[in-house]
Design a protein around this motif. Structure first.
Motif, mmCIF file in Angstrom:
data_model
loop_
_atom_site.group_PDB
_atom_site.id
_atom_site.type_symbol
_atom_site.label_atom_id
_atom_site.label_comp_id
_atom_site.label_asym_id
_atom_site.label_seq_id
_atom_site.Cartn_x
_atom_site.Cartn_y
_atom_site.Cartn_z
ATOM 1 N N SER A 1 -5.583 4.572 1.842
ATOM 2 C CA SER A 1 -6.498 3.891 2.822
ATOM 3 C C SER A 1 -7.342 2.767 1.099
ATOM 4 O O SER A 1 -6.531 3.402 -0.224
ATOM 5 N N PRO A 2 -7.534 1.945 1.295
ATOM 6 C CA PRO A 2 -8.280 1.504 0.155
ATOM 7 C C PRO A 2 -9.223 2.330 -0.581
ATOM 8 O O PRO A 2 -9.739 2.222 -1.713
ATOM 9 N N ARG A 3 -9.941 3.766 -0.172
ATOM 10 C CA ARG A 3 -11.445 4.326 -0.367
ATOM 11 C C ARG A 3 -10.452 4.644 -1.278
ATOM 12 O O ARG A 3 -10.612 6.009 -2.708
ATOM 13 N N GLU A 4 -8.935 5.685 -0.686
ATOM 14 C CA GLU A 4 -8.421 6.080 -1.159
ATOM 15 C C GLU A 4 -7.633 6.172 -2.467
ATOM 16 O O GLU A 4 -7.055 6.957 -3.376
ATOM 17 N N ARG A 5 -7.275 4.954 -2.646
ATOM 18 C CA ARG A 5 -6.691 3.846 -3.735
ATOM 19 C C ARG A 5 -8.085 4.126 -4.791
ATOM 20 O O ARG A 5 -6.834 4.247 -6.102
ATOM 21 N N GLU A 6 -8.694 3.682 -4.704
ATOM 22 C CA GLU A 6 -9.980 3.475 -5.560
ATOM 23 C C GLU A 6 -10.045 5.391 -6.130
ATOM 24 O O GLU A 6 -9.899 5.781 -6.959
ATOM 25 N N ASP B 1 0.557 4.500 2.363
ATOM 26 C CA ASP B 1 -0.574 4.002 3.356
ATOM 27 C C ASP B 1 -1.823 4.927 3.007
ATOM 28 O O ASP B 1 -2.365 5.730 4.037
ATOM 29 N N ILE C 1 -0.121 1.360 -9.102
ATOM 30 C CA ILE C 1 -1.699 1.940 -8.915
ATOM 31 C C ILE C 1 -2.924 1.933 -10.430
ATOM 32 O O ILE C 1 -3.893 1.118 -10.226
ATOM 33 N N HIS D 1 -10.729 13.302 0.081
ATOM 34 C CA HIS D 1 -9.877 12.007 -0.831
ATOM 35 C C HIS D 1 -8.394 13.042 -1.264
ATOM 36 O O HIS D 1 -7.489 12.194 -1.006
ATOM 37 N N ASN E 1 0.311 -1.079 0.142
ATOM 38 C CA ASN E 1 -0.497 0.325 0.102
ATOM 39 C C ASN E 1 1.029 1.198 -0.295
ATOM 40 O O ASN E 1 1.350 1.636 0.760
#
Length: 528
Positions: free
Chosen positions: A468-473, A466, A526, A501, A463
């Motif tokens: 979050s999953p939502r931030e990666r989206e 660091d 990503i 975000h 990751n």
């Protein structure tokens, strides 16, 4: 008949059986030596030459004896036995003491003098010796001496810095070899020496062309063992450049086995080539050991060891080593390889201005030596520095020039590096579609070659930042060129939430804007 057909194994068998039945004349014993040499039976070849030497002496043929002593001496020196080899060369001189100075054999004995001058960096004396030998060859009509003289003249001219004229002499020697004008032993010596010079001046195209020609020539002689000594190492290097890493590794291991014991001069080079292949495949422990073995056998571990240190995260150690070696290196092509590595380590350490200095000198050498490989190295290094200086448009031009060179030379690994750098330049210019294609090309080549470390550098597991999953989206959608409004609709969020975000992503990744975040996303896998 068998010799004319180059059926070496059959010729060797017939002649050795004949020698068991009755004494052979010295010229027939020389044929046994030649057949044994071609088949890789060095000890048998040496023994036969010694018998031929004695036979010529007994018959009062000083030139014949001197020629046998010359070839035996040269072969021993090339295999790492200078004392024995020098002794036989001395015998050759003594044998000719009362013969005319312009016989072909006297010309052959100028070859060791020229080689000694080359080893002492005395290119003028070497050129004089080989030029005199060439004049004797012309008077006597001796094809071996003419080809060896042309080779020596080329080596001396290259050492003196006259590379263009030097390679013309190398090419002339190789034309004589591939046309079948030169004896088989001289052919092997000339081919190996030409490859050494091509490697030294980084003339990959010429190495490839002559290797292809020699492969066709060797294909008509199934018993021929041409690749020996440094030739084994050069063959591995050419395979590596073409992306045939498995085959290159097999050749490098074969070279180590053949050269390391009894120790021969090219053994260190073989270990270095093995280390390079391990490093490229990401096998750092094996590479470390092979570089150590190279040093033990008298070969410098640079620039490969410095690049290994860089891969291990120690850019400072890499830079210090390269700077020290550069201070001791004056040969232009050798400096070029070191300068390219130094620019890479300096950029990794964040020293773009110092990298620029290294690249300027690299460009000057590339212009002076004028080989495609050097032109590609200079353009690619310049492109990397321009990227670090936030000059993406100029970087694209340099990297595209490098890419054309690598495609022409069929060098996929170097081309993949150019793809990866071009992706960064395109991202900086906002061209995400081209960046995606360039990254896909780099990943595909790294995966195919087995370049594990390079592949990992394009796609970091875990990751990054660091997030979050939502931030990666959100980051993936930002990298795809979506506005906050469109991201909000896609993820069923409010625009204000998306703004938060995006702000968090920029903070975590420590980048100033959406374009930089997009670059980060592509570089770290990503966005695929």
């Amino acid at each position: 008949m068998l010799f004319r057909e180059r059926a070496w194994a059959d010729a060797y068998s017939v002649l050795t059986r004949a020698a068991e039945r009755e004494p052979l004349c010295p010229s027939d014993i020389e044929l046994i030596s030649t057949a044994a040499y071609v088949m890789g039976k060095d000890a048998e070849s040496d023994a036969a030459l010694e018998r031929a030497y004695r036979g010529h002496n007994e018959r009062g043929s000083a030139p014949g004896a001197a020629r046998c002593a010359f070839w035996l001496g040269i072969s021993l020196v090339m295999r790492g036995e200078p004392a024995r080899g020098g002794g036989w060369l001395g015998r050759a001189h003594d044998t000719l003491a009362y013969e005319p100075d312009d016989c072909a054999e006297s010309g052959l004995l100028l070859v060791p003098s020229g080689l000694h001058a080359l080893s002492e960096q005395d290119s003028d004396s070497a050129l004089a010796a080989f030029s005199q030998a060439a004049r004797i060859a012309e008077r006597c009509g001796d094809a071996d001496l003419a080809a060896l003289s042309s080779l020596g003249q080329g080596q001396a001219l290259i050492q003196r810095g006259d590379i263009r004229q030097g390679v013309e002499h190398l090419d002339a020697a190789m034309v004589a070899v591939t046309a079948g004008d030169v004896s088989i032993i001289a052919s092997g010596i000339i081919y190996c020496a030409v490859l050494i010079e091509c490697r030294r001046i980084l003339d990959l195209r010429r190495s490839q062309e002559w290797t292809a020609a020699m492969s066709r020539w060797c294909g008509t002689q199934p018993d021929l063992v041409l690749y020996r000594g440094q030739c084994l190492v050069h063959r591995s290097e050419i395979l590596q450049w073409h992306g045939q890493w498995a085959e290159a590794m097999a050749e490098a291991r074969r070279a180590v086995e053949r050269l390391a014991w009894p120790r021969q001069p090219a053994a260190g080079m073989a270990y270095y080539q093995l280390a390079e292949l391990y490093r490229l495949r990401g096998e750092h422990a094996a590479a470390e050991q092979a570089y150590h073995d190279a040093v033990e056998h008298g070969h410098s571990p640079q620039p490969g060891l410095a690049l290994l240190r860089l891969a291990q995260g120690n850019a400072d150690a890499a830079t210090a080593s390269l700077r020290r070696v550069l201070d001791e290196t004056h040969d232009q092509p050798a400096r070029a390889r070191l300068l390219a590595a130094l620019a890479e380590t300096l950029l990794a350490a964040g020293e773009a201005s110092s990298a620029r200095t290294a690249v300027v000198e690299l460009g000057e050498i590339a212009e002076s030596v004028a080989t495609p490989l050097l032109a590609g190295l200079a353009a690619q290094s310049a492109g990397a520095v321009l990227l670090a200086e936030d000059k993406a448009a100029q970087a694209c031009a340099e990297l595209q020039a490098a890419q054309r060179v690598w495609q022409e030379l069929e060098a996929p690994y170097e081309a993949a590096h150019a793809h990866a750098l071009l992706a960064r330049a395109c991202l900086a210019l906002g061209d995400t579609d081209t960046a995606r294609l360039e990254l896909e090309a780099a990943r595909g080549t790294y995966r195919q070659l087995g370049a594990a470390r390079d592949l990992a550098s394009l796609s970091v597991a875990g990751n990054p930042g660091d997030l979050s999953p939502r931030e990666r989206e959100v980051l993936a959608l930002v990298a795809a060129g979506n506005t906050n409004k469109r991201i909000a609709a896609t993820l069923v969020l409010s625009e204000k939430t998306v703004e938060r975000h995006v702000s968090s992503i920029l903070s975590k990744l420590r980048v100033p804007n959406r374009a930089a975040a997009t670059a980060y996303a592509y570089q770290h896998g990503i966005v695929q």
